[in-house]
Design a protein around this motif. Structure first.
Motif, short mmCIF file in Angstrom:
data_model
loop_
_atom_site.label_atom_id
_atom_site.label_comp_id
_atom_site.label_asym_id
_atom_site.label_seq_id
_atom_site.Cartn_x
_atom_site.Cartn_y
_atom_site.Cartn_z
N ARG A 26 0.82 -1.21 0.00
CA ARG A 26 0.00 0.00 0.00
C ARG A 26 0.86 1.27 0.00
O ARG A 26 0.62 2.20 -0.77
CB ARG A 26 -0.94 -0.02 1.23
CG ARG A 26 -1.53 1.33 1.61
CD ARG A 26 -2.38 1.95 0.49
NE ARG A 26 -2.80 3.31 0.80
CZ ARG A 26 -2.15 4.41 0.44
NH1 ARG A 26 -1.04 4.34 -0.28
NH2 ARG A 26 -2.61 5.60 0.77
N HIS A 58 -7.54 6.43 1.29
CA HIS A 58 -7.99 6.16 2.65
C HIS A 58 -9.51 6.17 2.68
O HIS A 58 -10.14 7.09 3.22
CB HIS A 58 -7.41 7.21 3.58
CG HIS A 58 -5.99 7.59 3.26
ND1 HIS A 58 -4.94 6.72 3.47
CD2 HIS A 58 -5.44 8.70 2.71
CE1 HIS A 58 -3.80 7.30 3.09
NE2 HIS A 58 -4.09 8.50 2.62
N ASN A 74 -11.02 9.83 1.86
CA ASN A 74 -9.92 10.52 1.15
C ASN A 74 -9.39 9.64 0.02
O ASN A 74 -8.91 8.54 0.26
CB ASN A 74 -8.83 10.82 2.16
CG ASN A 74 -7.58 11.50 1.60
OD1 ASN A 74 -6.59 11.61 2.31
ND2 ASN A 74 -7.61 11.96 0.38
N HIS A 110 -6.84 9.46 -3.36
CA HIS A 110 -5.80 10.03 -4.22
C HIS A 110 -6.16 9.61 -5.63
O HIS A 110 -5.75 8.55 -6.11
CB HIS A 110 -4.42 9.55 -3.79
CG HIS A 110 -4.10 9.96 -2.38
ND1 HIS A 110 -4.07 11.29 -2.00
CD2 HIS A 110 -3.86 9.25 -1.26
CE1 HIS A 110 -3.80 11.36 -0.71
NE2 HIS A 110 -3.69 10.14 -0.23
N GLU A 166 -5.70 16.06 2.64
CA GLU A 166 -4.68 15.87 3.67
C GLU A 166 -3.31 16.42 3.29
O GLU A 166 -2.41 16.39 4.12
CB GLU A 166 -4.55 14.38 4.02
CG GLU A 166 -4.10 13.53 2.84
CD GLU A 166 -3.71 12.10 3.21
OE1 GLU A 166 -3.80 11.73 4.38
OE2 GLU A 166 -3.30 11.36 2.29
N HIS A 167 -3.14 16.90 2.08
CA HIS A 167 -1.81 17.37 1.67
C HIS A 167 -1.65 18.88 1.80
O HIS A 167 -0.56 19.40 1.56
CB HIS A 167 -1.50 16.95 0.24
CG HIS A 167 -1.34 15.46 0.07
ND1 HIS A 167 -1.33 14.84 -1.15
CD2 HIS A 167 -1.19 14.47 0.98
CE1 HIS A 167 -1.17 13.53 -1.00
NE2 HIS A 167 -1.10 13.28 0.30
ZN ZN Z 1 -2.67 9.72 1.55
#
Ligand code: ZN
Ligand code: MLT
Length: 487
Positions: free
Chosen positions: A335, A385, A390, A392, A436-437
């Protein structure tokens, strides 16, 4: 603040930092001048490397008086260029790397006080040594630093159970833009004394001050982990399975990650050591982790029975449950190396979006159909996630596109249009373009476009109140504005 810094100010900074506390040669400063994704390249007259809070305070105070902008710099793992100076050479880089002490572990109070320059891994190790858990968990934990985790409100793989970094903070110490030290480094669980000032600095990406220390929440150290990779049909299956796993195992569910087939294939092809847990290809996988605070031998058996019933009911296609710590590590290795695999495979167009969990499958279907027209041939690598919504939702070019080729350039030229379409869709679905970034330098335009105008005006008011001269990490989060002429 575009002129080169005053040589007298630079000399004063060197004196305040001592002979080991600064770097200025091109070779020494180079690692501080480009970001993790190599999107930006900056310049600086000096990298300050203070080794105490008093030195950070002295440096920021001197910079404030000399009108020198300060760019706080942690482990340099930002995906958004949040810690890279601009190209003018006028900004000072303030590295927190030497401020790396574990100050106090309070096992009874479930609290850990660390310097901002501690790596996340060092904080985790200090917690384990006291029989406790610090639960923030990220692929970059060996190099990212607590100050950066706080400044970007980092997320990672255990948010479902423990929340984001903001929720893991009890107290904070910050050097303000004028050099004063804000001391809120307390471990109290209850403290209703007016505005929660420390919250201003969490997620502020160094634009309101420099975080120098934090008191973090600890948790009981799980005694057992049970980790499984479950083959599923796609996102709708993942969301349905998530609900059933949580119904059955409650707060024991610590992680629920989504891995589409393409992400797994890229990891297998490009990262040595990645495993293929199943004989047959499957459309997608859920990596699920349960944790139990007390030795709970039945947990593995219960989870295996649960997954067996899922396969029987055809709501899952297959499942492997790790039988050892090494097997658990192998599943997480797979992962955590997906971003690396996508980078090794070539160019990519990245998104870090969050959505209401119940709308993830609908979002993926709609976005994938839209991209089939906008970027024909491009491959969606949409992992993440899922337990906390979340995703990506990244894109790679068509198979066979060679690095540096005209086809790759044509793919990358689509990035702005692809971002717009995806972020518009995310907004329509009630989601966030930055899960989250953070914002950094990369997403200031997106913030202006999608943020509630009232929230934006509050952000600008806070920035103007705390940093009226605009010296703290200029151009990050809030785009630079042309100076207002007052003549
Ligand atoms: Zn992430
Ligand atoms: C991750 O979840 O692996 C990280 O946030 C990095 C990324 O996916 O781009």
């Amino acid at each position: 603040m575009t002129a080169a810094p005053d040589p007298a100010a630079i000399a004063a900074l060197k004196v305040a930092l001592g002979p080991d506390g600064w770097l200025e040669s091109a070779a020494d400063t180079a690692p501080y001048l480009s970001d993790f994704r190599r999107l930006y390249r900056g310049a600086t007259a000096l990298v300050a490397r203070p080794n105490s809070v008093a030195q950070v305070s002295a440096v920021v105070g001197l910079c404030a008086r000399a009108g020198i902008a300060v760019v706080p710099h942690g482990g340099n793992t930002s995906y958004c260029g949040g810690a890279t100076p601009d190209a003018s050479g006028a900004e000072l880089v303030l590295s927190l790397g030497r401020l790396n002490r574990v100050r106090e572990v309070d096992a009874a109070g479930y609290a850990l006080t660390v310097d901002a320059g501690c790596t996340l891994a060092a904080a985790q190790v200090a917690a384990v040594a006291a029989g406790r858990l610090f639960p923030l968990s990220l692929g970059s934990e060996g190099s990212c630093q607590i100050g950066g985790n706080l400044s970007t409100n980092a997320g990672g793989t255990a948010v479902l159970r423990y929340g984001m970094m903001r929720e893991l903070v009890l107290g904070l110490e910050v050097v303000m833009p004028d050099g004063r030290v804000l001391d809120q480094l307390r471990s109290l669980r209850k403290d209703n004394t007016g505005y929660d000032v420390k919250q201003l600095f969490l997620g502020a990406e160094g634009t309101l001050g420099v975080i120098t220390g934090a008191c973090l929440k600890l948790f009981p150290q799980p005694a057992d982990y049970v980790t499984a990779l479950v083959a599923i049909g796609g996102m709708a299956d993942a969301v349905a399975l998530l609900g059933r796993v949580r119904d059955e195992f409650g707060d024991a569910v610590e992680g629920f990650e989504y891995i589409p087939r393409l992400a797994h294939e890229l990891a297998l092809a490009h990262v040595p050591g990645v495993i293929a847990p199943f004989d047959h290809p499957h459309p997608a996988f859920a990596l699920i982790e349960l944790a139990a605070p007390k030795p709970w031998p039945e947990l593995q058996a219960r989870f295996e029975a649960f997954l067996g019933a899922e396969v029987e009911a055809r709501t899952a296609r297959d499942a492997v449950v790790a039988q050892s710590a090494a097997q658990r590590d192998a599943l997480w290795f797979l992962r955590e190396h997906i971003p690396d695999a996508q980078t090794r495979a070539g160019a990519s167009i990245k998104h870090d979006v969050s959505l209401p969990v119940a709308r993830l499958a609908e979002f993926v279907d709609t976005a994938t159909a839209t991209l089939a027209t906008l970027a024909p041939g491009a491959r969606v690598v949409g992992y993440g996630h899922v337990g906390d919504g979340n995703l990506h939702y990244n894109l790679s070019p068509a198979p066979g596109v060679v690095r540096g080729s005209a086809e790759e350039r044509a793919f990358l030229e689509l990035a702005a249009r692809v971002n717009r379409v995806i972020h518009d869709l995310v907004a329509t679905f009630g989601g966030s373009f930055s899960a989250e970034h953070g914002i950094g330098r990369l997403k200031t335009g997106e913030l202006e476009r999608y943020e509630d105008p009232v929230a934006l005006s509050v952000m600008r008011a806070v920035k103007a109140a705390l940093d009226p001269a605009g010296i703290m990490n200029p151009g990050k989060i809030l785009a630079r504005r042309p100076a207002v002429r007052r003549d």
